[in-house]
Design a protein around this motif. Structure first.
Motif, PDB file in Angstrom:
ATOM      1  N   LEU A  34      53.203 -67.134 -72.223  1.00  0.00           N
ATOM      2  CA  LEU A  34      52.173 -67.249 -73.248  1.00  0.00           C
ATOM      3  C   LEU A  34      52.803 -67.005 -74.617  1.00  0.00           C
ATOM      4  CD1 LEU A  34      49.177 -65.198 -71.804  1.00  0.00           C
ATOM      5  CD2 LEU A  34      49.245 -67.667 -72.169  1.00  0.00           C
ATOM      6  N   ILE A  35      52.531 -67.888 -75.564  1.00  0.00           N
ATOM      7  CA  ILE A  35      52.902 -67.607 -76.955  1.00  0.00           C
ATOM      8  C   ILE A  35      51.693 -66.955 -77.603  1.00  0.00           C
ATOM      9  CG2 ILE A  35      53.537 -68.554 -79.191  1.00  0.00           C
ATOM     10  CD1 ILE A  35      55.067 -70.727 -77.772  1.00  0.00           C
ATOM     11  N   TRP A 186      49.658 -60.617 -63.120  1.00  0.00           N
ATOM     12  CA  TRP A 186      48.322 -61.179 -63.278  1.00  0.00           C
ATOM     13  C   TRP A 186      47.342 -60.525 -62.302  1.00  0.00           C
ATOM     14  CZ3 TRP A 186      47.591 -62.981 -67.661  1.00  0.00           C
ATOM     15  CH2 TRP A 186      48.344 -63.978 -68.271  1.00  0.00           C
ATOM     16  N   LYS A 187      47.792 -60.315 -61.064  1.00  0.00           N
ATOM     17  CA  LYS A 187      46.909 -59.689 -60.070  1.00  0.00           C
ATOM     18  C   LYS A 187      46.567 -58.260 -60.478  1.00  0.00           C
ATOM     19  CE  LYS A 187      48.468 -62.496 -56.169  1.00  0.00           C
ATOM     20  NZ  LYS A 187      49.239 -62.531 -54.912  1.00  0.00           N
ATOM     21  N   ARG A 188      47.546 -57.537 -61.030  1.00  0.00           N
ATOM     22  CA  ARG A 188      47.288 -56.164 -61.484  1.00  0.00           C
ATOM     23  C   ARG A 188      46.233 -56.175 -62.594  1.00  0.00           C
ATOM     24  NH1 ARG A 188      50.322 -51.159 -61.909  1.00  0.00           N
ATOM     25  NH2 ARG A 188      51.583 -51.975 -60.204  1.00  0.00           N
ATOM     26  N   LYS A 207      44.959 -66.450 -69.772  1.00  0.00           N
ATOM     27  CA  LYS A 207      45.229 -66.895 -68.399  1.00  0.00           C
ATOM     28  C   LYS A 207      44.079 -67.762 -67.883  1.00  0.00           C
ATOM     29  CE  LYS A 207      46.291 -66.583 -63.877  1.00  0.00           C
ATOM     30  NZ  LYS A 207      47.142 -67.576 -63.235  1.00  0.00           N
ATOM     31  N   GLU A 208      42.866 -67.290 -68.024  1.00  0.00           N
ATOM     32  CA  GLU A 208      41.715 -67.968 -67.434  1.00  0.00           C
ATOM     33  C   GLU A 208      41.285 -69.199 -68.229  1.00  0.00           C
ATOM     34  OE1 GLU A 208      38.786 -64.920 -67.029  1.00  0.00           O
ATOM     35  OE2 GLU A 208      39.895 -63.861 -65.462  1.00  0.00           O
ATOM     36  N   ARG A 209      41.365 -69.113 -69.556  1.00  0.00           N
ATOM     37  CA  ARG A 209      40.838 -70.195 -70.381  1.00  0.00           C
ATOM     38  C   ARG A 209      41.911 -71.189 -70.832  1.00  0.00           C
ATOM     39  NH1 ARG A 209      37.683 -67.173 -75.002  1.00  0.00           N
ATOM     40  NH2 ARG A 209      37.387 -69.336 -75.695  1.00  0.00           N
ATOM     41  N   GLY A 214      44.654 -75.704 -67.352  1.00  0.00           N
ATOM     42  CA  GLY A 214      45.626 -76.781 -67.509  1.00  0.00           C
ATOM     43  C   GLY A 214      46.207 -76.905 -68.900  1.00  0.00           C
ATOM     44  N   ARG A 215      46.029 -75.870 -69.722  1.00  0.00           N
ATOM     45  CA  ARG A 215      46.565 -75.832 -71.089  1.00  0.00           C
ATOM     46  C   ARG A 215      46.099 -77.064 -71.886  1.00  0.00           C
ATOM     47  NH1 ARG A 215      52.832 -74.356 -71.098  1.00  0.00           N
ATOM     48  NH2 ARG A 215      52.928 -76.317 -69.931  1.00  0.00           N
TER      49      ARG A 215
END
Length: 374
Positions: A34-35, A186-188, A207-209, A214-215
């Motif tokens: 992620l940037i 991510w799971k944590r 992560k979710e959005r 699909g970025r």
């Protein structure tokens, strides 16, 4: 009026994603990257607050001021924190980390700064990563100062959260940063009820959005100029070659250390060369001199030299030669040594500027046979 920084077409999601992919290649990682739209403190804090909570037992390794900050954030999340502190003139060892696990077997989160530009040390992340993996803990790494100056390999080292910034060895902008995130991390975060949501600190929102979508759609308008600067910075590293960029930093560190020793009046703050970070060299001044005053005098000849006094309590005793990014070159190193020699001479200290020049030149020509151990 027209200006190249104004009236630009909006940065598309596709281009944003392409820049993320280039950063991922720079790190040699297959993890999500992620940037983040802010200086590196944004993902550094966001990653800790996303993963840590009252059930967390953290080993916080302190080899400089940033390690102290991470401990504060972890405690603020309610985590039980065991600090492993070593003197700032040295590095932590994998054996010390192993002993900490033996003493506190419940540790499930480890935080570490790779290279402390503020104190000039660098830590053996590869060896520490082996110990962390053996115990199954989540591994969080601040590689802001090290990326571009020495190897940063999140996947090979088992790093779950690796934060980088472009403003030091990469020679890029300070207004954007990045973090690689493993599936375990991510799971944590997803299981942590205290993880930030609907917040600028939330990595899970991205992560979710963004990733899971699909970025295709950005969460908000990106910092366009900073993103374009980051893209240009990565392009420049790709063109020169990452190995070449890291070799320049290693040569700059070796030249600065050798030159300072030959100059006289100063000594390396980090005692062992193998524990010294290639991003910046820290020097200790004699006890009867003040580092801030010496730096101010040295900068009178050239205010653009990459010289600074240490921060906080180190301001009186430490000088930093910030030979990173565009200043990882012989001229910057030689300019710093000459200016420091002149400032010391004005304070009545005997120095040998010519010996310093030769030593730095020789060290640059004969760099260490390999890059600093990661």
């Amino acid at each position: 009026m027209t200006h190249p920084f104004l009236d630009l077409a909006p940065l598309t999601a596709g281009r944003f994603a392409a820049i993320e992919d280039r950063v991922a290649r720079l790190l040699g990682t297959g993890q999500d990257v992620l940037i983040t739209q802010g200086e590196a403190l944004l993902p550094l804090e966001g990653a800790i607050r996303g993963c840590a909570g009252p059930d967390t037992v953290a080993l916080n390794i302190v080899t400089g001021p940033y390690g102290q900050t991470f401990g504060d954030w972890l405690r603020d999340c309610g985590a039980t924190v065991h600090d492993l502190s070593v003197p700032f003139h040295t590095a932590v060892s994998a054996e010390q980390v192993r002993e900490a696990f033996a003493e506190h077997p419940g540790i499930d989160f480890v935080s570490l700064v790779h290279a402390e530009a503020a104190t000039g040390n660098t830590n053996p992340v590869a060896e520490i990563g082996e110990v962390v993996r053996e115990h199954g803990a989540l591994f969080y790494l601040d590689a802001v100062a090290s990326v571009g100056a020495e190897p940063v390999l999140p996947d090979a080292w088992g790093v779950d959260l690796c934060v980088i910034g472009a403003q030091k060895a990469m020679g890029g902008p300070a207004g954007v940063s990045a973090v690689s995130v493993s599936e375990r991390a991510w799971k944590r975060m997803a299981a942590n009820p205290g993880a930030p949501r609907r917040s600028y600190l939330s990595l899970l929102d991205w992560k979710e959005r963004w990733i899971d979508g699909g970025r295709k759609t950005l969460l908000h308008a990106p910092a366009q100029l900073e993103m374009l600067a980051l893209e240009a910075c990565v392009e420049r590293i790709e063109a020169e070659g990452l190995e070449t960029v890291m070799a320049r930093h290693a040569s700059a560190a070796a030249a600065t250390r050798a030159g300072a020793l030959a100059l006289g009046g100063l000594e390396p703050y980090v005692h062992e060369a193998r524990e010294a970070a290639p991003v910046a060299t820290t020097l200790r001044v004699p006890s009867d001199l003040n580092a801030s005053e010496l730096v101010a005098r040295a900068l009178e000849s050239d205010p653009a030299l990459p010289l600074a006094a240490g921060g906080g309590v180190l301001a009186g005793e430490m000088i930093r030669v910030n030979h990173y990014g565009p200043d990882a070159k012989p001229g910057a190193v030689q300019g710093c040594l000459a200016a420091l020699g002149s400032a010391l001479a004005q304070k009545g200290r005997k120095t040998d500027p010519e010996a310093a020049r030769r030593a730095a030149e020789d060290a640059w020509r004969r760099p260490e046979p390999s890059l600093p151990k990661a």
